[in-house]
Design a protein around this motif. Structure first.
Motif, PDB file in Angstrom:
ATOM      1  N   GLY A  35     -12.269 -39.979  13.413  1.00 22.20           N
ATOM      2  CA  GLY A  35     -12.806 -38.501  12.834  1.00 22.20           C
ATOM      3  C   GLY A  35     -12.113 -38.515  11.516  1.00 22.20           C
ATOM      4  O   GLY A  35     -11.216 -38.907  11.033  1.00 22.20           O
ATOM      5  N   GLY A  36     -12.860 -37.618  10.774  1.00 21.82           N
ATOM      6  CA  GLY A  36     -12.399 -37.384   9.391  1.00 21.82           C
ATOM      7  C   GLY A  36     -11.541 -36.659   9.075  1.00 21.82           C
ATOM      8  O   GLY A  36     -11.170 -36.352   7.861  1.00 21.82           O
ATOM      9  N   LEU A  37     -11.206 -35.599  10.005  1.00 18.94           N
ATOM     10  CA  LEU A  37      -9.973 -34.631   9.628  1.00 18.94           C
ATOM     11  C   LEU A  37      -8.773 -34.956  10.531  1.00 18.94           C
ATOM     12  O   LEU A  37      -8.987 -35.267  11.730  1.00 18.94           O
ATOM     13  CB  LEU A  37     -10.621 -33.294  10.111  1.00 18.94           C
ATOM     14  CG  LEU A  37     -12.066 -32.646   9.476  1.00 18.94           C
ATOM     15  CD1 LEU A  37     -12.085 -31.053  10.000  1.00 18.94           C
ATOM     16  CD2 LEU A  37     -11.546 -32.464   7.978  1.00 18.94           C
ATOM     17  N   GLN A  38      -7.768 -34.822  10.028  1.00 14.87           N
ATOM     18  CA  GLN A  38      -6.436 -34.850  10.475  1.00 14.87           C
ATOM     19  C   GLN A  38      -5.466 -33.896   9.917  1.00 14.87           C
ATOM     20  O   GLN A  38      -5.578 -33.371   9.010  1.00 14.87           O
ATOM     21  CB  GLN A  38      -5.917 -36.188  10.024  1.00 14.87           C
ATOM     22  CG  GLN A  38      -6.683 -37.385  10.095  1.00 14.87           C
ATOM     23  CD  GLN A  38      -6.701 -37.909  11.464  1.00 14.87           C
ATOM     24  OE1 GLN A  38      -5.785 -37.985  12.414  1.00 14.87           O
ATOM     25  NE2 GLN A  38      -7.790 -38.496  12.094  1.00 14.87           N
ATOM     26  N   GLN A  39      -4.729 -33.280  10.976  1.00 18.38           N
ATOM     27  CA  GLN A  39      -3.852 -32.132  10.687  1.00 18.38           C
ATOM     28  C   GLN A  39      -2.470 -32.749   9.999  1.00 18.38           C
ATOM     29  O   GLN A  39      -2.092 -33.927  10.183  1.00 18.38           O
ATOM     30  CB  GLN A  39      -3.499 -31.295  12.088  1.00 18.38           C
ATOM     31  CG  GLN A  39      -4.765 -30.567  12.614  1.00 18.38           C
ATOM     32  CD  GLN A  39      -4.222 -29.646  13.809  1.00 18.38           C
ATOM     33  OE1 GLN A  39      -3.797 -30.219  14.755  1.00 18.38           O
ATOM     34  NE2 GLN A  39      -4.478 -28.421  13.634  1.00 18.38           N
ATOM     35  N   GLY A  40      -1.911 -31.967   9.769  1.00 19.62           N
ATOM     36  CA  GLY A  40      -0.679 -32.319   8.650  1.00 19.62           C
ATOM     37  C   GLY A  40       0.502 -32.746   9.424  1.00 19.62           C
ATOM     38  O   GLY A  40       1.287 -33.445   9.005  1.00 19.62           O
ATOM     39  N   ASP A  41       0.404 -32.351  10.795  1.00 13.46           N
ATOM     40  CA  ASP A  41       1.549 -32.709  11.533  1.00 13.46           C
ATOM     41  C   ASP A  41       1.385 -33.883  12.468  1.00 13.46           C
ATOM     42  O   ASP A  41       1.879 -34.057  13.426  1.00 13.46           O
ATOM     43  CB  ASP A  41       2.114 -31.630  12.287  1.00 13.46           C
ATOM     44  CG  ASP A  41       1.064 -31.029  13.257  1.00 13.46           C
ATOM     45  OD1 ASP A  41      -0.098 -31.453  13.228  1.00 13.46           O
ATOM     46  OD2 ASP A  41       1.329 -30.261  14.080  1.00 13.46           O
ATOM     47  N   THR A  42      -0.083 -34.669  12.106  1.00 13.32           N
ATOM     48  CA  THR A  42      -0.164 -35.867  13.194  1.00 13.32           C
ATOM     49  C   THR A  42       0.848 -36.933  12.879  1.00 13.32           C
ATOM     50  O   THR A  42       1.213 -37.399  11.803  1.00 13.32           O
ATOM     51  CB  THR A  42      -1.692 -36.351  12.708  1.00 13.32           C
ATOM     52  OG1 THR A  42      -2.621 -35.459  12.988  1.00 13.32           O
ATOM     53  CG2 THR A  42      -1.895 -37.491  13.617  1.00 13.32           C
ATOM     54  N   PRO A  43       1.414 -37.373  14.119  1.00 15.32           N
ATOM     55  CA  PRO A  43       2.288 -38.374  13.888  1.00 15.32           C
ATOM     56  C   PRO A  43       1.731 -39.782  13.443  1.00 15.32           C
ATOM     57  O   PRO A  43       0.769 -40.040  13.748  1.00 15.32           O
ATOM     58  CB  PRO A  43       2.953 -38.839  15.352  1.00 15.32           C
ATOM     59  CG  PRO A  43       2.511 -37.456  16.165  1.00 15.32           C
ATOM     60  CD  PRO A  43       1.296 -36.941  15.411  1.00 15.32           C
ATOM     61  N   GLY A  44       2.648 -40.155  12.400  1.00 11.61           N
ATOM     62  CA  GLY A  44       2.096 -41.414  11.609  1.00 11.61           C
ATOM     63  C   GLY A  44       1.007 -41.431  10.636  1.00 11.61           C
ATOM     64  O   GLY A  44       0.734 -42.358  10.005  1.00 11.61           O
ATOM     65  N   LEU A  45       0.596 -40.165  10.353  1.00  8.42           N
ATOM     66  CA  LEU A  45      -0.292 -40.031   9.242  1.00  8.42           C
ATOM     67  C   LEU A  45       0.224 -40.414   8.013  1.00  8.42           C
ATOM     68  O   LEU A  45      -0.550 -41.185   7.252  1.00  8.42           O
ATOM     69  CB  LEU A  45      -0.620 -38.483   9.144  1.00  8.42           C
ATOM     70  CG  LEU A  45      -1.708 -37.841   7.946  1.00  8.42           C
ATOM     71  CD1 LEU A  45      -2.994 -38.654   8.027  1.00  8.42           C
ATOM     72  CD2 LEU A  45      -1.666 -36.542   7.640  1.00  8.42           C
ATOM     73  N   TYR A  46       1.310 -40.356   7.660  1.00  7.09           N
ATOM     74  CA  TYR A  46       1.815 -40.812   6.227  1.00  7.09           C
ATOM     75  C   TYR A  46       2.812 -41.772   6.591  1.00  7.09           C
ATOM     76  O   TYR A  46       3.327 -42.229   7.676  1.00  7.09           O
ATOM     77  CB  TYR A  46       2.662 -39.962   5.644  1.00  7.09           C
ATOM     78  CG  TYR A  46       1.774 -38.612   5.146  1.00  7.09           C
ATOM     79  CD1 TYR A  46       0.658 -38.725   4.612  1.00  7.09           C
ATOM     80  CD2 TYR A  46       1.911 -37.220   6.013  1.00  7.09           C
ATOM     81  CE1 TYR A  46      -0.186 -37.810   4.001  1.00  7.09           C
ATOM     82  CE2 TYR A  46       1.029 -36.306   5.452  1.00  7.09           C
ATOM     83  CZ  TYR A  46      -0.135 -36.619   4.686  1.00  7.09           C
ATOM     84  OH  TYR A  46      -0.868 -35.502   4.310  1.00  7.09           O
ATOM     85  N   GLY A  47       3.227 -42.738   5.650  1.00  2.00           N
ATOM     86  CA  GLY A  47       4.359 -43.824   5.789  1.00  2.00           C
ATOM     87  C   GLY A  47       5.531 -43.480   5.093  1.00  2.00           C
ATOM     88  O   GLY A  47       5.365 -42.709   4.124  1.00  2.00           O
TER      89      GLY A  47
END
Length: 433
Positions: A35-47
């Motif tokens: 999916g193209g949308l991710q919420q800011g608190d999704t685990p592992g979205l960032y490194g």
């Protein structure tokens, strides 16, 4: 039209002199997300990284508060909908991270003493600062302010040029745009880009000195979510370290009732793997038929082959293959899918019941992997959620979901597997979480 911005390539119109070393991009293998949308608190979205110089926030503060740079500071603050007097406090709430997905944003050049906005696709590996809702706020190397991408992620046309050539591993279908977390984030659950089996819990507003670690390979059970609202279920999953994602440009209303999950309750997954929720009734953002089609791909956790830090331009790594179901673990045939998009740690307090209108500009105040190598020592255990999240009103198309609520974290929980089975019921709409 979206302008490509490759990792390691200097901006032609920066706010900050990039030769001063404000931030450092790295070479990171791009992850895929359903999916193209991710919420800011999704685990592992960032490194994250053990290196302390991903972004020098103090140097940026000194630059923007120097009277000699008053005009740049004014343009910078205006782009972020704050005043120059609020710059120090705003910077105190930002957190340095590395992108693990090619990410859509509204970027800004500094031209003729003004911040000139343009849609941009930031390559995986670019260092940014994110705010308390998990939204990209600043591109570290040049100090350029960032705001949420407001268009349809499925209808973009990326413009590459001779400086920002199409990078290896780029896939239009895999780009993401970040929407605000539905609560204020206290800690971000990151994945070490050099050692993917190592998770990092980073308190918001810190640069790494207060990090604690956890094993991303540790199993956590899918809770019994039948009967809960979609908002409650998605926040519960995020608190347990399971990723939340939405297909295309929409998501179910926060108050839509969850009728079943796939995989079902009691299934053990690793950090960042996805759970598909079926919901009854309601319409989804950006959907005309009141349904949200579950993504057909799942995110996979990076293996030890994740690229090491590099100062070279675009990444030459390719995204890991994805598989059906909840995902496959990078190089390991038995591993889990890697954390996808946002990483907000488990909540230590109950979220509020008030909704905040979606906005593309950040508020001036707070609001809101796997390898064969042995896991690193865990220095911090994720706290359990102590409150049930509230429901909220449905969001409208292309607007970020509501995000004002009590502090929460995305640190994965270590609860034992649940044995509850999903409640029966024929879903009329489904989404991947």
């Amino acid at each position: 039209m979206v302008r490509a911005v490759a990792s390691g390539v200097p901006s032609l119109a920066p706010f900050f002199d990039e030769s001063q070393g404000l931030g450092r991009d790295q070479q990171v293998r791009a992850q895929t997300a359903p999916g193209g949308l991710q919420q800011g608190d999704t685990p592992g979205l960032y490194g994250g990284s053990k290196q302390p110089t991903i972004c020098d926030v103090e140097r940026l503060r000194e630059f923007l508060t120097d009277p000699a740079n008053e005009r740049k500071a004014q343009a910078w603050a205006t782009a972020l909908s704050i005043t120059t007097a609020e710059i120090p406090g705003y910077l105190d709430r930002l957190t340095p991270v590395l992108l693990r997905h090619d990410t859509l944003v509204k970027n800004h050049d500094y031209k003729k003493e003004k911040a000139v906005p343009f849609n941009a696709l930031l390559q995986t590996g670019i260092a940014i600062l994110v705010d308390a809702e998990g939204l990209p706020a600043v591109k570290c190397s040049c100090g350029n302010p960032l705001r949420p991408f407001e268009g349809d992620t499925t209808r973009i046309k990326v413009e590459f040029d001779d400086r920002n050539e199409e990078w290896k591993g780029y896939e239009k279908a895999s780009v993401v745009a970040v929407r605000p977390a539905t609560r204020t984030v206290e800690r971000l659950a990151l994945v070490d880009v050099e050692e993917p089996e190592r998770g990092i819990n980073r308190p918001v507003g810190t640069t790494g000195k207060d990090d604690t670690t956890f094993d991303t390979r540790e199993r956590r059970a899918v809770p019994n979510l039948a009967g809960a609202t979609f908002g409650q279920a998605s926040r519960t999953l995020a608190d347990k370290g399971l990723a939340v994602a939405f297909e295309g440009g929409g998501l179910p209303p926060d108050g839509a009732e969850v009728t079943a999950s796939d995989p079902p309750a009691g299934t053990e997954l690793r950090f960042g793997e996805y759970v598909t929720l079926s919901v009854a009734g309601g319409t989804s953002e950006g959907s005309s038929d009141g349904t949200s089609t579950p993504p057909g791909t799942s995110q996979s956790t990076p293996g030890p082959s994740d690229s090491k830090p590099s100062t070279s331009p675009p990444s030459t790594s390719t995204p890991p293959p994805s598989s059906s179901g909840s995902g496959s673990a990078g190089p390991s045939s038995s591993g889990p899918t890697s954390p996808g998009p946002t990483s907000a740690p488990p909540s230590s307090s109950a979220p509020p019941t008030s909704d905040r209108p979606p906005s593309s500009a950040p508020p001036p105040s707070t609001k809101d992997p796997t390898t064969s190598s042995p896991p690193p020592p865990t220095t911090g255990a994720p706290p359990p959620t102590t409150g049930s999240p509230p429901t909220s009103a449905p969001v409208t198309s292309s607007e970020p979901p509501p995000g004002t609520s009590a502090p929460a974290t995305t640190e994965p929980a270590t609860d034992p597997p649940s044995t509850g089975a999903p409640s029966p019921g024929a879903p009329t709409a489904s989404t991947t979480v």
